[in-house]
Design an enzyme around this catalytic site. Structure first.
Site, PDB file in Angstrom:
ATOM      1  N   GLU A 174       0.846  -1.209   0.007  1.00 49.55           N
ATOM      2  CA  GLU A 174       0.133   0.109   0.009  1.00 49.55           C
ATOM      3  C   GLU A 174       0.829   1.304   0.113  1.00 49.55           C
ATOM      4  O   GLU A 174       0.584   2.180   0.750  1.00 49.55           O
ATOM      5  CB  GLU A 174      -0.947  -0.266   1.389  1.00 49.55           C
ATOM      6  CG  GLU A 174      -1.878  -1.268   1.320  1.00 49.55           C
ATOM      7  CD  GLU A 174      -2.911  -1.079   2.573  1.00 49.55           C
ATOM      8  OE1 GLU A 174      -2.564  -0.250   3.369  1.00 49.55           O
ATOM      9  OE2 GLU A 174      -3.771  -1.801   2.454  1.00 49.55           O
ATOM     10  N   GLU A 191      -5.342  -8.573   0.621  1.00 53.05           N
ATOM     11  CA  GLU A 191      -6.096  -8.054   1.937  1.00 53.05           C
ATOM     12  C   GLU A 191      -7.395  -7.845   1.788  1.00 53.05           C
ATOM     13  O   GLU A 191      -7.830  -7.371   0.845  1.00 53.05           O
ATOM     14  CB  GLU A 191      -5.575  -6.917   2.701  1.00 53.05           C
ATOM     15  CG  GLU A 191      -3.963  -7.246   3.206  1.00 53.05           C
ATOM     16  CD  GLU A 191      -3.404  -5.908   3.827  1.00 53.05           C
ATOM     17  OE1 GLU A 191      -4.237  -5.166   4.402  1.00 53.05           O
ATOM     18  OE2 GLU A 191      -2.082  -5.667   3.950  1.00 53.05           O
TER      19      GLU A 191
END
Ligand code: GAL
Length: 469
Positions: free
Chosen positions: A165, A373
């Site tokens: 991320e 995720e």
């Protein structure tokens, strides 16, 4: 609700959030060690990851959970400063190498595929002291670290995620300062860090491509955080445009250069340039790539990894005062629908994930997609019988099945976040995403399956959801 044969079912963790052993066996400090030790109420109850789930000594307990679930893939991250205490390859901590070798070997012995993240927010403190991701020099150091990992573990690891991320990390760490180094540079730091992160990822991909790929035959990419951004009023042209702009600022900033053409989305460049001009900056606050850099960045990913938790409604909001900030640059405002239920910031919107997958398919040339995720938190005190949370997972799997079967999205792996309750960054241990409950008061840190873990194990066994009677 069957999934394609060979579909990957995984769970994910990250080093700082589970390992503990913050200074064990020669590990160097990372920025989260420094940040949490400073206190100052920036983390819930000033909690730290010093012990966390103690996975540094309890790996075998984690492996039991992984086997109980029947995971096909386990995604974990390497602690950079456990391997290289000062961040550079000048000194290698063999104990750190041994720890990850054991994890990788144990997984493979049990026919579980390791997916390894090189960098999940835990910058070595020694590198942060030299400017961290605001410094261009970090690009080269990261590339050296990546090469070290490819050469040390790449004979067995075939799925690499260079960074977790980076799109939100750049903003949280260097723009807003919520994450360490906790020095805000609103309106500039996030873009500067993003610029260096993109180049560092691309460099590491090229290193793999030219030095390791032929022999190791693995895949290298990076994972993006992506809230689905839905127009608040689907009939309003300006909300629609605003949600496209929001997606460009959130995801496109990284995904377009890497997956399409080496450069930022036009709308991002023009918005930031015109705001910067109004604010009296001599040039745009968004740095530019040179032509050579664009060529170097374009096409540096072997799969598309997304991490989805929730959805937001987007409206156009003019930045009349010329304020600094990401939302202000994008001229958007976001909200949630009062009918959405959720915990903390995670409002449960399973259909948002299906729309996101379709967006990725249509925008980025139908790539192979991994969900690295996805999950739902429970706030303390959690319930072991987490029926409601399981319902969120169940609905999510239904949406995934539609995405694969109806939208023909090339989704190949799904990883739940997270294997264990763990240190949830600024929320400490208050917010629990685990499939397994961890008692953080008990020195033995026992792992106990939530109902969701038992149900997830059934889904994995059946390779899909059984129809409800
Ligand atoms: C992601 C992050 C994870 C985890 C999760 C839940 O953004 O990669 O480390 O904390 O969110 O908030």
């Amino acid at each position: 609700m069957a999934f394609p044969a060979g579909f990957g079912w995984g769970a994910a963790t990250a080093a700082y959030q589970i390992e503990g052993g913050w200074d064990a066996d020669g590990k160097g400090p990372c920025v989260w060690d420094t940040f949490t030790h400073q206190g100052g109420d920036r983390v819930f109850k000033n909690q730290t990851g010093d012990v966390a789930c103690n996975s540094y000594t309890l790996w075998e307990e984690d492996l039991k959970c992984i086997k109980q679930l029947g995971l096909t893939h386990y995604r974990f991250s390497l602690s950079w400063s456990r391997l290289l205490p000062d961040g550079t390859t000048g000194f290698i901590n063999q104990k750190g190498v041994d720890y990850y070798n054991k994890i990788i070997d144990d997984l493979l012995k049990n026919k579980i595929i390791p997916m390894v993240t090189l960098f999940h927010f835990d910058m070595p403190q020694a590198l942060e002291d030299k400017g961290g991701w605001l410094s261009e020099a970090t690009i080269d150091v990261f590339d050296q670290y990546a090469r070290f990992c490819f050469s040390t573990f790449g004979d067995r690891v075939k799925h690499w995620i260079t960074m977790n991320e980076p799109n939100v990390f750049a903003i949280l760490a260097y723009d807003l300062g919520f994450f360490p180094p906790a020095v805000p540079h609103v309106g500039t730091g996030g873009y500067q860090a993003a610029h260096n992160l993109i180049k560092a990822h691309a460099r590491a991909w090229h290193s793999y491509n030219s030095l390791f790929r032929k022999e190791q035959k693995g895949l290298v990419s990076l994972s993006f955080f992506t809230v689905w951004l839905e127009p608040a009023d689907p009939n309003s042209a300006s909300d629609k445009q605003a949600s496209e702009r929001a997606l460009a600022f959130e995801l496109g900033v990284f995904a377009k250069p890497i997956f399409i053409d080496g450069d930022y989305p036009e709308v991002v460049k023009s918005q930031i340039a015109s705001m910067s001009k109004r604010q009296g900056y001599p040039s745009s606050r968004l740095p530019e790539f040179t032509e050579e850099e664009k060529k170097m960045i374009k096409g540096t990913a072997d799969f598309f990894a997304v991490q989805y938790y929730t959805t937001r409604l987007i409206k156009h909001k003019e930045n009349k005062e010329g304020e600094l900030g990401l939302l202000q640059d994008a001229e958007i405002d976001y909200s949630t629908d009062p009918s959405w239920k959720g915990e903390n910031w995670v409002f449960v919107v399973p259909w948002g994930l299906r729309k996101l997958l379709k967006h990725v398919k249509d925008t980025y040339n139908n790539p192979v997609i991994y969900i690295t995720e996805n999950g739902f938190p429970q706030c303390d005190p959690p319930s072991i019988d987490d029926t409601q949370r399981w319902e969120c997972f169940r609905q999510t799997f239904q949406e995934l099945s539609k995405a694969i079967q109806i939208d023909k999205v090339n989704l190949q792996i799904y990883c739940a976040w997270s294997l264990l309750d763990n240190f949830e960054w600024n929320d400490g241990y208050r917010v629990r995403f685990g499939l397994y409950h961890v008692d953080f008061e008990d020195p033995a840190r026992p792992r106990v399956p939530y109902k969701s873990a038992k149900e997830y194990a059934k889904v994995i066994r059946n390779n899909g959801l059984e129809e409800k009677p």
